[in-house]
Design a protein around this motif. Structure first.
Motif, short mmCIF file in Angstrom:
data_model
loop_
_atom_site.label_atom_id
_atom_site.label_comp_id
_atom_site.label_asym_id
_atom_site.label_seq_id
_atom_site.Cartn_x
_atom_site.Cartn_y
_atom_site.Cartn_z
N ALA A 139 58.62 106.46 87.77
CA ALA A 139 59.07 105.31 88.56
C ALA A 139 60.26 104.68 87.85
N VAL A 140 61.29 104.35 88.62
CA VAL A 140 62.56 103.87 88.06
C VAL A 140 62.73 102.39 88.32
N LEU A 141 63.03 101.62 87.28
CA LEU A 141 63.34 100.20 87.45
C LEU A 141 64.81 100.10 87.84
N ARG B 272 66.25 90.41 91.69
CA ARG B 272 64.93 90.95 91.38
C ARG B 272 64.98 92.48 91.31
N PRO B 273 65.23 93.05 90.13
CA PRO B 273 65.13 94.50 90.02
C PRO B 273 63.78 95.00 90.54
N GLY B 274 63.76 96.14 91.17
CA GLY B 274 62.52 96.67 91.74
C GLY B 274 62.16 98.02 91.15
N LEU B 275 60.88 98.35 91.24
CA LEU B 275 60.38 99.61 90.72
C LEU B 275 60.31 100.63 91.86
N LEU B 276 61.02 101.73 91.70
CA LEU B 276 61.08 102.76 92.73
C LEU B 276 60.24 103.96 92.33
N SER B 277 59.33 104.36 93.23
CA SER B 277 58.49 105.54 93.02
C SER B 277 58.83 106.59 94.08
N ASN C 238 60.97 107.61 98.93
CA ASN C 238 61.02 106.61 97.87
C ASN C 238 60.41 105.31 98.35
N LEU C 239 59.61 104.69 97.48
CA LEU C 239 58.96 103.41 97.78
C LEU C 239 59.48 102.37 96.80
N LEU C 240 60.00 101.27 97.33
CA LEU C 240 60.63 100.24 96.50
C LEU C 240 60.39 98.87 97.16
N ASP C 241 59.75 97.97 96.54
CA ASP C 241 59.30 97.83 95.18
C ASP C 241 57.85 98.31 95.09
N SER C 242 57.54 99.09 94.08
CA SER C 242 56.18 99.62 93.95
C SER C 242 55.38 98.92 92.85
N CYS D 218 60.61 108.24 107.12
CA CYS D 218 61.86 107.73 106.55
C CYS D 218 62.00 108.21 105.11
N ASP D 219 63.18 107.98 104.52
CA ASP D 219 63.47 108.43 103.16
C ASP D 219 63.23 107.35 102.11
N VAL D 220 63.43 106.09 102.52
CA VAL D 220 63.23 104.96 101.61
C VAL D 220 62.40 103.90 102.33
N VAL D 221 61.29 103.50 101.71
CA VAL D 221 60.41 102.48 102.26
C VAL D 221 60.57 101.21 101.43
N VAL D 222 60.87 100.10 102.09
CA VAL D 222 61.08 98.82 101.41
C VAL D 222 59.85 97.93 101.60
N ALA D 223 59.38 97.33 100.51
CA ALA D 223 58.20 96.46 100.56
C ALA D 223 58.24 95.50 99.38
#
Length: 343
Positions: free
Chosen positions: A284-286, A119-124, A137-141, A219-224
């Motif tokens: 936002a990067v896929l 599942r590719p995710g969208l990173l903002s 960074n927030l992923l998946d946004s 934190c630097d990267v948030v996963v959701a």
């Protein structure tokens, strides 16, 4: 470096897209930009065609189009033709300010997933009010409404790689978005994801984080999952706009005394506005597809387009996708060996 640009996507297209592209072209001598769309409409904003190529297309995917149907039926749309150019390796990356769902669909169906990424995710990238880097960074946004624990684990790997190689953060801190910081909090999915993240010694996993702490730089990267991530993204964006609007209205209605205070604090207020401006971080990067696929807001102006193209250039220059693909293949091979050893 060649970037395929959907010049017709967005509320202000093609003007803002073209002007932003020209800004990036003028600053970076190694960029070649390919603009897809109505050639006549695009040409009126170009006085110097150096390293600019226009590919004429006859259709446009608008914000109201159903993504999958539009990708399949509008074969000569600016987005589809641009995505096919990336698929054919005629360009190194894809950029659009248009229909988000259509861009994600084009990324998945045309550009294609990296093998092993389910599942590719969208990173903002969003601002924080403290910390040297000033963002997280927030992923998946928003790419996937529902996620399994293993998907959240993959997002952590993708986010770590992006934060390390594009933003230059050493050992980025990974947080799992939850309704409490305790390890037992959350749904079954987040609880299982917590165990997967905690078990990987290569991840700098700091545990669960709450939405109220995100802009503190916890934190630097948030996963959701994508549903929760998108809700948080829009809440932060809306709050930032509301606060700036409230501040502006307060100053405007405060009379001479308020205006004098604003004049004295002019530079400080500009600093706050700049810090809260998400545009400076790009689009936002896929993540998880075979080439950089990047989305900017439909309302983007030329400066936002410029920043996003700058971001894409960094991704290409750092060879983020090829390097991540190699890294991912090694990780998958290790899992196979570990599984055989366990047997």
């Amino acid at each position: 470096m060649k970037i395929a640009i959907d010049a017709m996507g967005g509320d202000n297209a093609p003007e803002s897209v073209v002007k932003g592209a020209l800004k990036a072209r003028d600053e970076f001598s190694d960029l070649e930009l390919i603009l897809y769309g109505d050639k006549t409409a695009i040409e009126q904003y170009i006085t110097d065609p150096t390293r600019i190529t226009i590919v004429n297309t006859t259709e446009v995917i608008d914000m109201n189009d159903e993504p999958v149907r539009a990708i399949r039926r509008k074969k000569d749309s600016s987005l589809v033709v641009a995505a096919n150019a990336v698929k054919a390796k005629e360009a190194d990356a894809l950029f659009s300010c248009g229909n988000t769902g259509a861009l994600l669909t084009a990324g998945l169906l045309l550009v294609g997933r990296i093998k092993g990424i389910t599942r590719p995710g969208l990173l903002s990238t969003l601002p924080v009010v403290s910390g040297q880097d000033g963002a997280f960074n927030l992923l998946d946004s928003g790419a996937n409404a529902d996620s399994k624990p293993e998907h959240l684990y993959q997002y952590a790997l993708l986010g770590t790689y992006y934060a390390s190689n594009v933003r230059g953060i050493k050992a980025p801190r990974i947080g799992l978005l939850n309704n409490g910081t305790e390890s037992h909090k959350g749904s079954k999915v987040t609880q299982e994801a917590y165990q997967l993240l905690a078990a990987d010694e290569n991840l700098n996993f700091i545990g669960n984080v709450e939405s109220k702490d995100l802009m503190k730089g916890v934190c630097d990267v948030v996963v959701a999952d994508g549903f929760t991530g998108n809700a948080v993204l829009k809440a932060i964006e809306g709050t930032a706009l509301a606060v700036m609007s409230l501040l502006k209205d307060t100053i405007a209605n405060a009379g001479a005394k308020g205006k004098l205070g604003a004049l004295l604090l002019k530079d400080d207020l500009k600093s706050i506005k700049g810090r809260m401006d998400q545009a400076q971080y790009g689009g936002a990067v896929l993540l998880g597809v075979k080439a950089p696929v990047v989305k900017a807001h439909g309302s983007s102006d030329d400066l936002t387009v410029y920043y996003t193209l700058k971001q894409i250039r960094t991704m290409i220059d750092e060879e983020m996708v090829p390097n991540f693909t190699k890294y991912w293949q090694v990780q998958q091979a290790k899992k196979v060996l570990d599984s055989k050893d366990a047997e």
